[in-house]
Scaffold this motif. Sequence first.
Motif, PDB file in Angstrom:
ATOM      1  N   ALA A 307     -14.324  23.541  -7.980  1.00 22.00           N
ATOM      2  CA  ALA A 307     -13.124  24.160  -7.687  1.00 22.00           C
ATOM      3  C   ALA A 307     -13.111  25.626  -6.837  1.00 22.00           C
ATOM      4  CB  ALA A 307     -11.796  24.014  -7.858  1.00 22.00           C
ATOM      5  N   LEU A 308     -13.574  25.708  -6.196  1.00 19.62           N
ATOM      6  CA  LEU A 308     -13.190  26.692  -5.164  1.00 19.62           C
ATOM      7  C   LEU A 308     -12.184  27.511  -4.239  1.00 19.62           C
ATOM      8  CD1 LEU A 308     -15.765  29.535  -4.518  1.00 19.62           C
ATOM      9  CD2 LEU A 308     -16.614  28.711  -2.384  1.00 19.62           C
ATOM     10  N   SER A 309     -11.817  28.537  -4.114  1.00 16.96           N
ATOM     11  CA  SER A 309     -10.989  29.498  -3.512  1.00 16.96           C
ATOM     12  C   SER A 309     -11.047  30.112  -2.463  1.00 16.96           C
ATOM     13  CB  SER A 309      -9.510  29.591  -4.180  1.00 16.96           C
ATOM     14  OG  SER A 309      -9.048  30.283  -3.613  1.00 16.96           O
ATOM     15  N   VAL A 310     -10.955  30.052  -1.439  1.00 17.78           N
ATOM     16  CA  VAL A 310     -11.848  31.515  -0.627  1.00 17.78           C
ATOM     17  C   VAL A 310     -10.821  31.509   0.275  1.00 17.78           C
ATOM     18  CG1 VAL A 310     -14.644  31.119  -0.497  1.00 17.78           C
ATOM     19  CG2 VAL A 310     -12.870  29.533   1.510  1.00 17.78           C
ATOM     20  N   VAL A 311      -9.009  31.624   0.328  1.00 14.22           N
ATOM     21  CA  VAL A 311      -8.379  31.550   0.753  1.00 14.22           C
ATOM     22  C   VAL A 311      -8.161  33.591   1.137  1.00 14.22           C
ATOM     23  CG1 VAL A 311      -5.684  31.797   0.736  1.00 14.22           C
ATOM     24  CG2 VAL A 311      -7.111  29.791  -0.459  1.00 14.22           C
ATOM     25  N   SER A 312      -7.767  33.609   2.404  1.00  6.85           N
ATOM     26  CA  SER A 312      -7.549  34.892   3.897  1.00  6.85           C
ATOM     27  C   SER A 312      -9.343  35.651   3.307  1.00  6.85           C
ATOM     28  CB  SER A 312      -6.024  35.340   2.823  1.00  6.85           C
ATOM     29  OG  SER A 312      -5.606  34.995   3.207  1.00  6.85           O
ATOM     30  N   LYS A 328     -20.357  17.220   1.007  1.00  7.81           N
ATOM     31  CA  LYS A 328     -21.343  16.104   1.395  1.00  7.81           C
ATOM     32  C   LYS A 328     -22.329  15.719   0.174  1.00  7.81           C
ATOM     33  CE  LYS A 328     -19.667  15.671   6.601  1.00  7.81           C
ATOM     34  NZ  LYS A 328     -20.297  16.223   7.857  1.00  7.81           N
ATOM     35  N   THR A 329     -22.716  16.998   0.442  1.00  9.99           N
ATOM     36  CA  THR A 329     -24.366  16.894  -0.541  1.00  9.99           C
ATOM     37  C   THR A 329     -24.496  17.156  -1.997  1.00  9.99           C
ATOM     38  OG1 THR A 329     -24.962  18.269   0.259  1.00  9.99           O
ATOM     39  CG2 THR A 329     -25.597  16.909   1.212  1.00  9.99           C
ATOM     40  N   ASN A 330     -22.825  17.640  -2.537  1.00  6.73           N
ATOM     41  CA  ASN A 330     -22.845  18.192  -4.085  1.00  6.73           C
ATOM     42  C   ASN A 330     -21.281  17.012  -3.934  1.00  6.73           C
ATOM     43  OD1 ASN A 330     -21.875  19.138  -6.019  1.00  6.73           O
ATOM     44  ND2 ASN A 330     -22.681  21.018  -5.611  1.00  6.73           N
ATOM     45  N   PRO A 331     -21.497  15.764  -5.380  1.00 17.86           N
ATOM     46  CA  PRO A 331     -20.245  15.814  -5.604  1.00 17.86           C
ATOM     47  C   PRO A 331     -19.759  16.012  -6.174  1.00 17.86           C
ATOM     48  CG  PRO A 331     -22.574  14.514  -6.824  1.00 17.86           C
ATOM     49  CD  PRO A 331     -22.604  15.218  -5.868  1.00 17.86           C
ATOM     50  N   THR A 332     -20.261  17.013  -6.873  1.00 18.29           N
ATOM     51  CA  THR A 332     -19.208  17.560  -8.311  1.00 18.29           C
ATOM     52  C   THR A 332     -18.263  18.310  -7.815  1.00 18.29           C
ATOM     53  OG1 THR A 332     -21.181  17.777  -9.188  1.00 18.29           O
ATOM     54  CG2 THR A 332     -19.443  18.883 -10.416  1.00 18.29           C
ATOM     55  N   PHE A 333     -18.189  19.223  -6.837  1.00 23.49           N
ATOM     56  CA  PHE A 333     -17.384  20.158  -5.519  1.00 23.49           C
ATOM     57  C   PHE A 333     -16.745  18.915  -5.317  1.00 23.49           C
ATOM     58  CE2 PHE A 333     -17.591  22.769  -2.169  1.00 23.49           C
ATOM     59  CZ  PHE A 333     -16.984  23.948  -2.373  1.00 23.49           C
ATOM     60  N   SER A 334     -14.913  19.383  -5.858  1.00 19.98           N
ATOM     61  CA  SER A 334     -14.020  18.126  -5.311  1.00 19.98           C
ATOM     62  C   SER A 334     -13.199  19.064  -4.999  1.00 19.98           C
ATOM     63  CB  SER A 334     -13.791  17.260  -6.420  1.00 19.98           C
ATOM     64  OG  SER A 334     -13.635  18.314  -7.733  1.00 19.98           O
ATOM     65  N   ASN A 335     -13.224  20.514  -4.798  1.00 17.49           N
ATOM     66  CA  ASN A 335     -12.027  20.993  -4.416  1.00 17.49           C
ATOM     67  C   ASN A 335     -12.209  22.455  -3.715  1.00 17.49           C
ATOM     68  OD1 ASN A 335     -10.533  19.241  -7.452  1.00 17.49           O
ATOM     69  ND2 ASN A 335      -8.571  20.537  -7.034  1.00 17.49           N
ATOM     70  N   ILE A 336     -11.087  22.490  -2.798  1.00 16.32           N
ATOM     71  CA  ILE A 336     -11.837  23.425  -1.549  1.00 16.32           C
ATOM     72  C   ILE A 336     -10.260  24.150  -1.455  1.00 16.32           C
ATOM     73  CG2 ILE A 336     -12.570  22.312   0.109  1.00 16.32           C
ATOM     74  CD1 ILE A 336     -14.335  24.578   0.671  1.00 16.32           C
ATOM     75  N   GLY A 384      -2.881  24.563  -5.139  1.00 20.45           N
ATOM     76  CA  GLY A 384      -4.020  25.528  -4.599  1.00 20.45           C
ATOM     77  C   GLY A 384      -4.548  25.605  -6.358  1.00 20.45           C
ATOM     78  N   LEU A 385      -5.188  26.640  -6.378  1.00 22.79           N
ATOM     79  CA  LEU A 385      -5.783  26.967  -8.061  1.00 22.79           C
ATOM     80  C   LEU A 385      -4.222  26.943  -9.046  1.00 22.79           C
ATOM     81  CD1 LEU A 385      -9.660  28.514  -7.550  1.00 22.79           C
ATOM     82  CD2 LEU A 385      -8.583  26.252  -7.678  1.00 22.79           C
ATOM     83  N   LYS A 386      -3.604  28.053  -7.792  1.00 24.20           N
ATOM     84  CA  LYS A 386      -3.042  28.441  -9.378  1.00 24.20           C
ATOM     85  C   LYS A 386      -1.158  29.063  -8.331  1.00 24.20           C
ATOM     86  CE  LYS A 386      -5.092  33.378 -10.068  1.00 24.20           C
ATOM     87  NZ  LYS A 386      -4.704  34.007  -9.055  1.00 24.20           N
ATOM     88  N   LYS A 387      -1.678  28.137  -7.734  1.00 21.18           N
ATOM     89  CA  LYS A 387       0.154  28.098  -6.572  1.00 21.18           C
ATOM     90  C   LYS A 387       1.527  29.163  -7.452  1.00 21.18           C
ATOM     91  CE  LYS A 387       0.512  27.849  -2.077  1.00 21.18           C
ATOM     92  NZ  LYS A 387      -0.039  28.246  -1.347  1.00 21.18           N
ATOM     93  N   HIS A 388       1.437  28.506  -8.718  1.00 27.23           N
ATOM     94  CA  HIS A 388       2.631  27.882  -9.782  1.00 27.23           C
ATOM     95  C   HIS A 388       2.783  29.099 -10.841  1.00 27.23           C
ATOM     96  CE1 HIS A 388       4.489  24.742  -6.854  1.00 27.23           C
ATOM     97  NE2 HIS A 388       4.686  26.422  -6.115  1.00 27.23           N
ATOM     98  N   ASP A 401      -0.262  19.070 -10.974  1.00 31.06           N
ATOM     99  CA  ASP A 401      -1.627  19.400 -10.824  1.00 31.06           C
ATOM    100  C   ASP A 401      -2.245  19.892  -9.579  1.00 31.06           C
ATOM    101  OD1 ASP A 401      -2.090  18.075 -13.185  1.00 31.06           O
ATOM    102  OD2 ASP A 401      -2.436  15.973 -12.992  1.00 31.06           O
ATOM    103  N   SER A 402      -1.398  19.295  -8.340  1.00 34.13           N
ATOM    104  CA  SER A 402      -2.108  20.262  -7.168  1.00 34.13           C
ATOM    105  C   SER A 402      -1.697  21.581  -7.229  1.00 34.13           C
ATOM    106  CB  SER A 402      -1.708  18.805  -5.939  1.00 34.13           C
ATOM    107  OG  SER A 402      -0.231  18.821  -5.730  1.00 34.13           O
ATOM    108  N   SER A 403      -0.887  21.657  -6.902  1.00 36.35           N
ATOM    109  CA  SER A 403      -0.586  23.257  -7.172  1.00 36.35           C
ATOM    110  C   SER A 403      -0.920  24.105  -8.095  1.00 36.35           C
ATOM    111  CB  SER A 403       1.173  23.317  -6.870  1.00 36.35           C
ATOM    112  OG  SER A 403       1.785  22.750  -8.129  1.00 36.35           O
ATOM    113  N   ASN A 404      -1.365  23.906  -9.271  1.00 39.62           N
ATOM    114  CA  ASN A 404      -2.248  24.109  -9.958  1.00 39.62           C
ATOM    115  C   ASN A 404      -3.325  23.665 -10.564  1.00 39.62           C
ATOM    116  OD1 ASN A 404      -0.194  26.198 -10.674  1.00 39.62           O
ATOM    117  ND2 ASN A 404       0.756  25.760 -12.374  1.00 39.62           N
ATOM    118  N   ALA A 405      -4.434  23.187  -9.241  1.00 42.20           N
ATOM    119  CA  ALA A 405      -5.308  22.387  -9.777  1.00 42.20           C
ATOM    120  C   ALA A 405      -6.489  23.154 -11.168  1.00 42.20           C
ATOM    121  CB  ALA A 405      -5.970  22.026  -8.823  1.00 42.20           C
ATOM    122  N   GLY A 406      -6.244  24.420 -10.775  1.00 41.45           N
ATOM    123  CA  GLY A 406      -7.243  25.579 -11.504  1.00 41.45           C
ATOM    124  C   GLY A 406      -7.047  24.227 -13.203  1.00 41.45           C
TER     125      GLY A 406
END
Length: 416
Positions: A307-312, A328-336, A384-388, A401-406
């Motif tokens: 997972a990678l967050s580049v927000v703002s 598309k080429t990295n099967p592990t990279f699941s969250n952006i 997000g990774l740590k929305k709440h 899980d989706s709001s605190n995915a990290g």
Amino acid sequence: MWTGGEEAPWTESQSPPPAPAATPASADGRAPEPFDSLQEHYNNLCMEKSQKINPFILHILQEVDEEIKNGLERITLNIAGNSRLTPVERVTGEDFWILYRILKKNPYITGLDVRYNLLSDVGAYYAARLLQKQPYLIYLNLMFNDIGPEGGELIAKALHKNKILKHLKMTGNKIENKGGMCFAAMLQINSSLEKLDLGDCDLEESTVHLGHMLKENHCLVELHMCKHQIKTDGIRQLCDALYLNRSLRYLDVSCNKITHDGMVYLADVLKSNTTLEVIDLSFNRIENAGANYLSETLASHNRSLKALSVVSNNIEGEGLVALSQSMKTNPTFSNIYIWGNKFDEATCVAYSDLIQTGRLKPDNTDVEPFVVDGRVYLAEVSNGLKKHYYWTPTYGGACSDSSNAGFTLVPVGQNL
């Protein structure tokens, strides 16, 4: 007001008495012995020490007594001072002195959440003593409690010998560089702490000391360094340490001053580091060049980052599309997470395609596509990774899980 006895509440104008030696944790696996009611113990101690009863604390202790009566053993005592659903009288350092007295040998309490209160350095002194005396506490949340450098030093020194605590939040306490250096020194010795948040603690360019720590520490899994004034040289120092570190899985350097130059170092370390799974770069300024450095590594070299967050981050279409291509080429990279950047039509189409083809799950990003007059746009969704992490909604599901995915991607344990 204290009227006598062996443990008077310490005040900030005094030098604290010497801290007692750490008490070893019970390891024989026996069930906890019956304990007196926390509510009664609190009432009696307040009367004995002429301390005003805090009705908020009393109410919470009544609830915990019921949980213990119903057979629960691993309980987090939640006395957060920012509740909007319960009348709150915020906990002071003197209140915490009484709490320390009733909790220091209680085997049922394994977590303590006193965020958004008024503990100050007085409360920090008793939090430090609790860490030395209480052999069951694995989670301590002290966020935003007016704790200063002296209080930070006391807590850090208490953790030199503590082998129980796994998760500590110091967020928002202005422990400054003095306190931060004490934490960095502690982490070269401590062998139990797995999650640490030192965000917004008025630390500036703390990366020299924390970098040294990361070279020595082999148990820390999650580190939050928001608002540390980290610039290019700071991220370089962190990356130098990450070549040697093999435990850190979640790195949060959001809300700093990191530019595209710093991404040269991060992209390079990600070619060899196989431990990091979540990186939060939100609210920096890596721009297109920084996004391109990262996308090249993620597409061709790294297969551990999830997972990678580049927000703002002031990224435009070129950089955002490059990141989408790496998925598309990295099967592990699941969250952006990309909201707050500059979307052009190519960006909207690229992320719409990822979602429509199933490569990017809707819960794993903070945008969703919609079409107006035949053109694709992206709208923000509350993922997000740590929305709440620092706050929770008054109503509704706060810990999805989706709001605190990290924390879902890097689970550490109960109450962590």
